[in-house]
Design a protein around this motif. Structure first.
Motif, PDB file in Angstrom:
ATOM      1  N   SER A  36       0.820  -1.217   0.000  1.00 19.94           N
ATOM      2  CA  SER A  36       0.000   0.000   0.000  1.00 19.94           C
ATOM      3  C   SER A  36       0.849   1.259   0.000  1.00 19.94           C
ATOM      4  O   SER A  36       0.411   2.304  -0.490  1.00 19.94           O
ATOM      5  CB  SER A  36      -0.931   0.003   1.216  1.00 19.94           C
ATOM      6  N   SER A  37       2.061   1.170   0.552  1.00 14.03           N
ATOM      7  CA  SER A  37       2.916   2.358   0.604  1.00 14.03           C
ATOM      8  C   SER A  37       3.369   2.809  -0.774  1.00 14.03           C
ATOM      9  O   SER A  37       3.821   3.945  -0.934  1.00 14.03           O
ATOM     10  CB  SER A  37       4.135   2.085   1.492  1.00 14.03           C
ATOM     11  N   ASN A 157       4.791   8.784  -2.639  1.00 17.04           N
ATOM     12  CA  ASN A 157       4.429   8.738  -1.219  1.00 17.04           C
ATOM     13  C   ASN A 157       5.660   8.889  -0.343  1.00 17.04           C
ATOM     14  O   ASN A 157       5.648   9.635   0.654  1.00 17.04           O
ATOM     15  CB  ASN A 157       3.717   7.424  -0.897  1.00 17.04           C
ATOM     16  N   TYR A 158       6.726   8.197  -0.695  1.00 17.00           N
ATOM     17  CA  TYR A 158       7.969   8.308   0.082  1.00 17.00           C
ATOM     18  C   TYR A 158       8.597   9.694  -0.105  1.00 17.00           C
ATOM     19  O   TYR A 158       9.189  10.232   0.835  1.00 17.00           O
ATOM     20  CB  TYR A 158       8.952   7.219  -0.337  1.00 17.00           C
ATOM     21  N   GLN A 159       8.473  10.253  -1.304  1.00 25.77           N
ATOM     22  CA  GLN A 159       8.974  11.610  -1.537  1.00 25.77           C
ATOM     23  C   GLN A 159       8.246  12.600  -0.641  1.00 25.77           C
ATOM     24  O   GLN A 159       8.857  13.493  -0.038  1.00 25.77           O
ATOM     25  CB  GLN A 159       8.780  11.975  -3.009  1.00 25.77           C
ATOM     26  N   THR A 160       6.938  12.433  -0.536  1.00 23.94           N
ATOM     27  CA  THR A 160       6.136  13.338   0.292  1.00 23.94           C
ATOM     28  C   THR A 160       6.473  13.188   1.767  1.00 23.94           C
ATOM     29  O   THR A 160       6.638  14.175   2.488  1.00 23.94           O
ATOM     30  CB  THR A 160       4.639  13.064   0.074  1.00 23.94           C
ATOM     31  N   ILE A 161       6.603  11.935   2.220  1.00 22.98           N
ATOM     32  CA  ILE A 161       6.825  11.675   3.640  1.00 22.98           C
ATOM     33  C   ILE A 161       8.227  12.094   4.081  1.00 22.98           C
ATOM     34  O   ILE A 161       8.403  12.749   5.119  1.00 22.98           O
ATOM     35  CB  ILE A 161       6.592  10.183   3.941  1.00 22.98           C
ATOM     36  N   GLU A 348      -2.681   6.461   1.629  1.00 16.95           N
ATOM     37  CA  GLU A 348      -1.389   6.150   1.031  1.00 16.95           C
ATOM     38  C   GLU A 348      -0.257   6.801   1.821  1.00 16.95           C
ATOM     39  O   GLU A 348       0.826   6.203   1.979  1.00 16.95           O
ATOM     40  CB  GLU A 348      -1.362   6.595  -0.439  1.00 16.95           C
ATOM     41  N   ILE A 349      -0.487   7.998   2.364  1.00 18.10           N
ATOM     42  CA  ILE A 349       0.524   8.677   3.172  1.00 18.10           C
ATOM     43  C   ILE A 349       0.696   7.975   4.507  1.00 18.10           C
ATOM     44  O   ILE A 349       1.817   7.760   4.994  1.00 18.10           O
ATOM     45  CB  ILE A 349       0.148  10.151   3.375  1.00 18.10           C
ATOM     46  N   LEU A 350      -0.415   7.585   5.115  1.00 20.38           N
ATOM     47  CA  LEU A 350      -0.349   6.898   6.403  1.00 20.38           C
ATOM     48  C   LEU A 350       0.331   5.535   6.266  1.00 20.38           C
ATOM     49  O   LEU A 350       1.111   5.133   7.137  1.00 20.38           O
ATOM     50  CB  LEU A 350      -1.755   6.735   6.982  1.00 20.38           C
TER      51      LEU A 350
END
Length: 382
Positions: A36-37, A157-161, A348-350
């Motif tokens: 999901s990530s 998602n990883y870029q955002t987090i 997706e962020i969580l």
């Protein structure tokens, strides 16, 4: 007959099945979180993680191109044509021009919108929009599409987090803050407890039995019972709410288990080795550093796993001893709580934040798990 050598009892099979079930119960959520990530918000909302490798149906909204720039005269009417997907691979299953009926038409059918205005949409997204001068103007026509979407994975998602957030929304900063808390909070109690365990195991002095009993008694003291008194002590001595305070708090709460575990292991080491070293003139410090510590590595690694995982996943102690409104010292567990409040709908962020949080503990556990059982069984048998 069940006890005859070479035959397994029914209890053995029950244990094996139970272990396999526990492994699967732990594995499925972890794999689901990992998959999901890498998925987009639309994919997560439309299908489960187990369907990530297969095409899925999604309801999406598109608009035709700007009619003022792309319309072409066709007698008394104007025509706008193109593709709503703009090169993205999609296969339309049904579509509509109203949110009240998003599946009113099948691919290839023409929607009659009255007064001569019409829209024809094919399965690949190609469309032809016709109408008079007033109808074919302004914004593009809105189209509701139910389409088959191929599997899609993204690193956004990883870029955002990790790199896009600031302050209370910066998981990358929280990751390094957690390392800053966890590494010293794991090393400090191991060092102190190793010295104490050696003294309780091999050095004779008055009150040793009482100290051992006190260590065992401290194992059952609830952590929550000591939070407020310890915080008041920290404020009184001037270390306040910061890294030093949280390091000492984790050290205090981890010391009883560390001393108990290491003492049980060290007391089971061969006595002849220690006595021979003393006969050769070795001091207690030399015996401890050159003999006891190398032989006690499984117990040290076992406690390191427990302390690291507990400190990394801790929220309560961090909330009490590491409060920072600016986010400069926020740990990952607290950061995820903040994300639940600000991004509760962004699954997706969580999912990405949660997997980043468990990635390091997973690596530590699998890298050192061979020492775990050996350390836990220390002192259980003679």
């Amino acid at each position: 007959m069940a006890s005859i050598a070479g035959k397994k009892s029914g209890l053995t099979w029950a244990v094996q099945i139970s272990v396999a079930a526990l492994v699967l119960l732990w594995l499925f959520p972890t794999v689901g979180l990992f998959v999901s990530s890498f998925r987009t918000a639309d994919q997560i909302s439309s299908s489960g993680w187990w369907a990530a490798l297969f095409p899925a149906e999604q309801n999406e909204v598109y608009r035709t191109s700007d009619p003022d720039e792309t319309r072409v005269a066709d007698g008394d009417l104007f025509t706008v044509s193109g593709n709503i997907f703009e090169g993205e691979p999609r296969e339309i299953r049904s579509w509509g021009v109203s949110s009240r009926d998003v599946s009113a038409y099948q691919p290839g059918e023409t929607a009659d919108m009255g007064d001569g205005e019409s829209l024809t949409l094919l399965a690949d997204g190609s469309y032809v929009w016709k109408g008079n001068d007033k109808q074919i103007s302004g914004r593009g026509q809105r189209v509701f599409v139910t389409a088959t979407v191929p599997p899609e994975f993204t690193l956004e998602n990883y870029q955002t987090i990790l790199f896009s957030g600031t302050g209370q929304d910066n998981m990358g900063k929280a990751f390094f803050n957690t390392l800053t808390v966890t590494i010293p909070a794991t090393i400090i109690p191991i060092v102190i407890a190793a010295f104490a365990a050696y003294a309780l195991a091999w050095m004779e002095f008055p009150g040793r039995a009482l100290l051992i009993a006190a260590v065992v008694a401290l194992l059952v003291v609830p952590l929550q019972l000591a939070l407020i008194p310890l915080l008041r002590l920290h404020l009184a001595v001037g270390i306040g709410k910061g890294y030093m305070g949280v390091w000492l708090a984790h050290t205090a709460f981890g010391m009883p288990l560390a001393v108990y575990l290491l003492r049980n292991y060290m007391v089971g080491l061969p006595r002849d080795i220690i006595e021979n070293a003393k006969v050769d003139g070795a001091t207690d410090f030399q015996i401890f550093t050159r003999i006891i510590l190398p032989l006690s590595f499984p117990a040290l690694a076992s406690f390191a796993i427990f302390q690291f995982l507990w400190t990394w996943n801790d929220l309560l102690v961090a909330k009490v001893f590491l409060i920072d409104a600016t986010g400069s010292t926020t740990v990952m567990t607290n950061q995820i709580v903040e994300l639940l409040g600000t991004r509760g709908g962004n699954w997706e962020i969580l999912a990405t934040a949660a997997f980043v949080s468990i990635a390091v503990p997973l690596f530590v556990f699998f890298a050192m798990q061979r020492y775990l059982v050996r350390g836990l069984l220390a002192g259980s048998v003679k």
